[in-house]
Design a protein around this motif. Structure first.
Motif, PDB file in Angstrom:
ATOM      1  N   SER A   1      -6.506   3.115   1.663  1.00 25.76           N
ATOM      2  CA  SER A   1      -7.404   3.356   2.783  1.00 25.76           C
ATOM      3  C   SER A   1      -7.312   4.828   3.186  1.00 25.76           C
ATOM      4  O   SER A   1      -6.419   5.561   2.754  1.00 25.76           O
ATOM      5  CB  SER A   1      -7.016   2.462   3.970  1.00 25.76           C
ATOM      6  N   ARG A   2      -8.205   5.251   4.040  1.00 28.42           N
ATOM      7  CA  ARG A   2      -8.232   6.660   4.440  1.00 28.42           C
ATOM      8  C   ARG A   2      -7.115   7.005   5.421  1.00 28.42           C
ATOM      9  O   ARG A   2      -6.737   8.172   5.547  1.00 28.42           O
ATOM     10  CB  ARG A   2      -9.594   6.992   5.064  1.00 28.42           C
ATOM     11  N   ILE A   3      -6.567   5.996   6.102  1.00 24.26           N
ATOM     12  CA  ILE A   3      -5.547   6.275   7.123  1.00 24.26           C
ATOM     13  C   ILE A   3      -4.299   6.927   6.518  1.00 24.26           C
ATOM     14  O   ILE A   3      -3.860   7.984   6.989  1.00 24.26           O
ATOM     15  CB  ILE A   3      -5.187   5.000   7.908  1.00 24.26           C
ATOM     16  N   PRO A   4      -3.667   6.345   5.466  1.00 29.74           N
ATOM     17  CA  PRO A   4      -2.483   7.019   4.903  1.00 29.74           C
ATOM     18  C   PRO A   4      -2.814   8.357   4.257  1.00 29.74           C
ATOM     19  O   PRO A   4      -1.963   9.249   4.212  1.00 29.74           O
ATOM     20  CB  PRO A   4      -1.939   6.014   3.879  1.00 29.74           C
ATOM     21  N   VAL A   5      -4.055   8.510   3.766  1.00 27.39           N
ATOM     22  CA  VAL A   5      -4.460   9.811   3.222  1.00 27.39           C
ATOM     23  C   VAL A   5      -4.471  10.843   4.336  1.00 27.39           C
ATOM     24  O   VAL A   5      -3.958  11.960   4.178  1.00 27.39           O
ATOM     25  CB  VAL A   5      -5.852   9.716   2.561  1.00 27.39           C
ATOM     26  N   ARG A   6      -5.039  10.464   5.477  1.00 24.32           N
ATOM     27  CA  ARG A   6      -5.093  11.372   6.624  1.00 24.32           C
ATOM     28  C   ARG A   6      -3.676  11.735   7.093  1.00 24.32           C
ATOM     29  O   ARG A   6      -3.426  12.857   7.516  1.00 24.32           O
ATOM     30  CB  ARG A   6      -5.883  10.714   7.751  1.00 24.32           C
ATOM     31  N   GLU A   7      -2.748  10.772   6.975  1.00 23.19           N
ATOM     32  CA  GLU A   7      -1.368  11.034   7.390  1.00 23.19           C
ATOM     33  C   GLU A   7      -0.607  11.859   6.351  1.00 23.19           C
ATOM     34  O   GLU A   7       0.385  12.517   6.677  1.00 23.19           O
ATOM     35  CB  GLU A   7      -0.645   9.705   7.633  1.00 23.19           C
ATOM     36  N   ALA A   8      -1.057  11.831   5.099  1.00 22.32           N
ATOM     37  CA  ALA A   8      -0.380  12.581   4.034  1.00 22.32           C
ATOM     38  C   ALA A   8      -0.721  14.064   4.075  1.00 22.32           C
ATOM     39  O   ALA A   8       0.096  14.903   3.696  1.00 22.32           O
ATOM     40  CB  ALA A   8      -0.760  12.008   2.668  1.00 22.32           C
ATOM     41  N   LEU A   9      -1.905  14.409   4.525  1.00 18.49           N
ATOM     42  CA  LEU A   9      -2.344  15.804   4.486  1.00 18.49           C
ATOM     43  C   LEU A   9      -1.469  16.739   5.317  1.00 18.49           C
ATOM     44  O   LEU A   9      -1.161  17.850   4.865  1.00 18.49           O
ATOM     45  CB  LEU A   9      -3.814  15.896   4.916  1.00 18.49           C
TER      46      LEU A   9
ATOM     47  N   GLU B   1     -11.196  13.203   2.208  1.00 17.82           N
ATOM     48  CA  GLU B   1     -10.370  12.019   2.454  1.00 17.82           C
ATOM     49  C   GLU B   1     -10.941  10.775   1.786  1.00 17.82           C
ATOM     50  O   GLU B   1     -10.208   9.980   1.192  1.00 17.82           O
ATOM     51  CB  GLU B   1     -10.228  11.773   3.960  1.00 17.82           C
ATOM     52  N   ARG B   2     -12.257  10.602   1.882  1.00 18.96           N
ATOM     53  CA  ARG B   2     -12.868   9.401   1.308  1.00 18.96           C
ATOM     54  C   ARG B   2     -12.712   9.378  -0.205  1.00 18.96           C
ATOM     55  O   ARG B   2     -12.346   8.357  -0.794  1.00 18.96           O
ATOM     56  CB  ARG B   2     -14.356   9.341   1.680  1.00 18.96           C
ATOM     57  N   GLU B   3     -12.942  10.511  -0.863  1.00 19.37           N
ATOM     58  CA  GLU B   3     -12.815  10.571  -2.318  1.00 19.37           C
ATOM     59  C   GLU B   3     -11.377  10.343  -2.767  1.00 19.37           C
ATOM     60  O   GLU B   3     -11.126   9.654  -3.764  1.00 19.37           O
ATOM     61  CB  GLU B   3     -13.317  11.924  -2.828  1.00 19.37           C
ATOM     62  N   ILE B   4     -10.427  10.920  -2.033  1.00 19.98           N
ATOM     63  CA  ILE B   4      -9.014  10.727  -2.379  1.00 19.98           C
ATOM     64  C   ILE B   4      -8.628   9.261  -2.226  1.00 19.98           C
ATOM     65  O   ILE B   4      -7.947   8.678  -3.081  1.00 19.98           O
ATOM     66  CB  ILE B   4      -8.116  11.614  -1.497  1.00 19.98           C
ATOM     67  N   ALA B   5      -9.061   8.654  -1.127  1.00 19.49           N
ATOM     68  CA  ALA B   5      -8.740   7.252  -0.886  1.00 19.49           C
ATOM     69  C   ALA B   5      -9.297   6.362  -1.999  1.00 19.49           C
ATOM     70  O   ALA B   5      -8.617   5.454  -2.484  1.00 19.49           O
ATOM     71  CB  ALA B   5      -9.291   6.824   0.474  1.00 19.49           C
ATOM     72  N   GLU B   6     -10.523   6.636  -2.422  1.00 17.79           N
ATOM     73  CA  GLU B   6     -11.124   5.841  -3.496  1.00 17.79           C
ATOM     74  C   GLU B   6     -10.392   6.053  -4.816  1.00 17.79           C
ATOM     75  O   GLU B   6     -10.150   5.099  -5.564  1.00 17.79           O
ATOM     76  CB  GLU B   6     -12.603   6.208  -3.648  1.00 17.79           C
ATOM     77  N   ARG B   7     -10.021   7.299  -5.093  1.00 19.02           N
ATOM     78  CA  ARG B   7      -9.355   7.605  -6.364  1.00 19.02           C
ATOM     79  C   ARG B   7      -7.965   6.985  -6.434  1.00 19.02           C
ATOM     80  O   ARG B   7      -7.542   6.489  -7.478  1.00 19.02           O
ATOM     81  CB  ARG B   7      -9.283   9.122  -6.538  1.00 19.02           C
ATOM     82  N   LEU B   8      -7.242   6.994  -5.293  1.00 16.81           N
ATOM     83  CA  LEU B   8      -5.891   6.432  -5.262  1.00 16.81           C
ATOM     84  C   LEU B   8      -5.881   4.960  -4.864  1.00 16.81           C
ATOM     85  O   LEU B   8      -4.816   4.342  -4.800  1.00 16.81           O
ATOM     86  CB  LEU B   8      -5.020   7.231  -4.291  1.00 16.81           C
ATOM     87  N   GLU B   9      -7.075   4.438  -4.571  1.00 13.57           N
ATOM     88  CA  GLU B   9      -7.236   3.037  -4.201  1.00 13.57           C
ATOM     89  C   GLU B   9      -6.400   2.677  -2.974  1.00 13.57           C
ATOM     90  O   GLU B   9      -5.602   1.724  -2.978  1.00 13.57           O
ATOM     91  CB  GLU B   9      -6.883   2.121  -5.386  1.00 13.57           C
TER      92      GLU B   9
ATOM     93  N   GLU C   1       0.848  -1.193   0.000  1.00 16.60           N
ATOM     94  CA  GLU C   1       0.000   0.000   0.000  1.00 16.60           C
ATOM     95  C   GLU C   1       0.881   1.241   0.000  1.00 16.60           C
ATOM     96  O   GLU C   1       1.878   1.306   0.704  1.00 16.60           O
ATOM     97  CB  GLU C   1      -0.889  -0.002   1.237  1.00 16.60           C
ATOM     98  N   PRO C   2       0.558   2.224  -0.830  1.00 19.80           N
ATOM     99  CA  PRO C   2       1.377   3.443  -0.885  1.00 19.80           C
ATOM    100  C   PRO C   2       1.499   4.094   0.486  1.00 19.80           C
ATOM    101  O   PRO C   2       0.567   4.114   1.274  1.00 19.80           O
ATOM    102  CB  PRO C   2       0.600   4.345  -1.850  1.00 19.80           C
ATOM    103  N   THR C   3       2.668   4.623   0.758  1.00 21.50           N
ATOM    104  CA  THR C   3       2.911   5.301   2.027  1.00 21.50           C
ATOM    105  C   THR C   3       2.331   6.713   1.974  1.00 21.50           C
ATOM    106  O   THR C   3       2.043   7.239   0.899  1.00 21.50           O
ATOM    107  CB  THR C   3       4.418   5.400   2.295  1.00 21.50           C
ATOM    108  N   PRO C   4       2.170   7.355   3.138  1.00 14.91           N
ATOM    109  CA  PRO C   4       1.701   8.744   3.148  1.00 14.91           C
ATOM    110  C   PRO C   4       2.563   9.659   2.289  1.00 14.91           C
ATOM    111  O   PRO C   4       2.054  10.579   1.641  1.00 14.91           O
ATOM    112  CB  PRO C   4       1.767   9.111   4.631  1.00 14.91           C
ATOM    113  N   ALA C   5       3.877   9.412   2.251  1.00 12.75           N
ATOM    114  CA  ALA C   5       4.759  10.255   1.427  1.00 12.75           C
ATOM    115  C   ALA C   5       4.422  10.127  -0.050  1.00 12.75           C
ATOM    116  O   ALA C   5       4.430  11.122  -0.788  1.00 12.75           O
ATOM    117  CB  ALA C   5       6.223   9.882   1.676  1.00 12.75           C
ATOM    118  N   ARG C   6       4.127   8.910  -0.493  1.00  9.07           N
ATOM    119  CA  ARG C   6       3.779   8.714  -1.908  1.00  9.07           C
ATOM    120  C   ARG C   6       2.430   9.361  -2.223  1.00  9.07           C
ATOM    121  O   ARG C   6       2.235   9.932  -3.302  1.00  9.07           O
ATOM    122  CB  ARG C   6       3.739   7.225  -2.245  1.00  9.07           C
ATOM    123  N   ILE C   7       1.506   9.261  -1.289  1.00 13.32           N
ATOM    124  CA  ILE C   7       0.203   9.900  -1.495  1.00 13.32           C
ATOM    125  C   ILE C   7       0.370  11.418  -1.532  1.00 13.32           C
ATOM    126  O   ILE C   7      -0.222  12.098  -2.376  1.00 13.32           O
ATOM    127  CB  ILE C   7      -0.777   9.481  -0.380  1.00 13.32           C
TER     128      ILE C   7
END
Length: 243
Positions: free
Chosen positions: A41-49, A31-39, A4-10
Motif C-alpha cells: 500500500s502507499r502508506i508504508p511507502v510514504r513512511e519509507a521515504l 508513491e503510487r508507482e512504487i506501491a504498485e511495483r512493490l505490491e 506486508e513489508p515494513t517501511p524499513a524493508r521498502i
C-alpha cells in the motif's frame, strides 16, 4: 500468508535500486508507482521515504515531491573525508577486540567473498564493489563501538553508491590491501591496522576522484521553478453613453 513489508524493508529495496542505478539520479519517486511495483500500500511507502531522505538518498522538492539525490563531486569528497577519519579508527578498535578474543569469523568470510572465494548463493550475483563494501562493514561490526556504528551507518550507503560508480577500482591490488588490513586486525596489531586502513582510504581517494569527477556534476543543478502564467487583465469597462 506473508506480512506486508515494513517501511524499513521498502527503504532497503529503494536504496538498492538507487545504488544500482535502476532509479536514476534526479528521477521523481511516485508513491503510487512504487506501491504498485512493490505490491504494497502507499502508506508504508510514504513512511519509507523519510528514511531515505535522512540518509541523503532522496530530497524533497517543492511541487515535485521526492526526487533521487544527484550525487556531486563535493558529496564524494565529503564521503572520503569521513572514511579517512572513521575507518582507520574502526580497524584499530577491531584489532583490539580480536586481541581480546572476539570472533573474527564473519570478517574473514567477508574477505574471502571480496576476493571471489567461497561465495554463497545469496552473494553470487553481487558485484565486487558490493562484496568490498560488505568487508568494510564487517570490520566496523567487529569494532563493536555503538556510536561509531551509528555514525558510519549514515555513511555506508553513500560508500556503496560511490563504489558502484567506480568498478575500475576492483583490482587485485586493492584485494591485497584488504588482506593486509585483515591480517593486522586478526593479529591484534591496532596501530598497524589503523595506518594500513588510512593508506587504503587515501589511495582510494586518489584513484577514485578523477573517475568520479568525469561522471558527477560539480554541484547539483538548480531546481527549476515553474512560473505561473500571468492572468490576462480584464478588459476595461466601456465608458457610459452620454444621455
Amino acid at each position: 500468508m506473508s506480512l506486508e513489508p515494513t517501511p524499513a524493508r521498502i527503504a532497503h529495496a529503494l536504496r538498492e535500486q538507487i545504488i544500482t542505478g535502476e532509479l536514476a539520479m534526479g528521477s521523481k519517486l511516485n508513491e503510487r508507482e512504487i506501491a504498485e511495483r512493490l505490491e504494497v500500500s502507499r502508506i508504508p511507502v510514504r513512511e519509507a521515504l523519510p528514511i531515505l531522505e535522512s540518509e541523503g538518498f532522496i530530497t524533497s522538492q517543492p511541487r515535485r515531491g521526492a526526487v533521487v539525490h544527484i550525487l556531486t563531486v563535493t558529496d564524494a569528497m565529503e564521503v572520503f573525508d569521513l572514511r579517512r577519519q572513521l575507518e582507520p579508527m574502526a580497524s584499530a578498535f577491531a584489532a583490539r577486540r580480536a586481541q581480546a578474543g572476539a570472533d573474527v569469523g564473519p570478517m574473514l568470510a567477508a574477505l574471502q567473498s571480496a576476493h571471489g572465494g567461497s561465495i554463497s548463493d545469496a552473494q553470487s550475483d553481487a558485484p565486487p564493489s558490493t562484496r568490498n563494501s560488505d568487508l568494510h562493514e564487517e570490520i566496523i561490526a567487529l569494532a563493536d563501538h555503538a556510536l561509531l556504528r551509528r555514525v558510519t551507518k549514515l555513511m555506508s550507503g553513500r560508500v556503496r553508491w560511490l563504489f558502484r560508480l567506480t568498478p575500475q577500482r576492483d583490482t587485485a591490488a586493492m584485494w591485497v590491501e584488504h588482506r593486509e588490513i585483515v591480517d593486522a586486525i586478526v593479529a591484534g596489531q591496532a596501530d598497524v591496522a589503523e595506518l594500513l586502513t588510512a593508506a587504503h582510504v587515501e589511495r582510494g581517494r586518489i584513484e577514485s576522484m578523477p573517475l568520479l569527477e568525469a561522471r558527477l556534476p560539480s554541484e547539483a543543478p538548480a531546481t527549476k521553478v515553474r512560473r505561473r502564467r500571468a492572468t490576462p487583465a480584464a478588459p476595461a469597462p466601456a465608458p457610459a453613453a452620454e444621455s
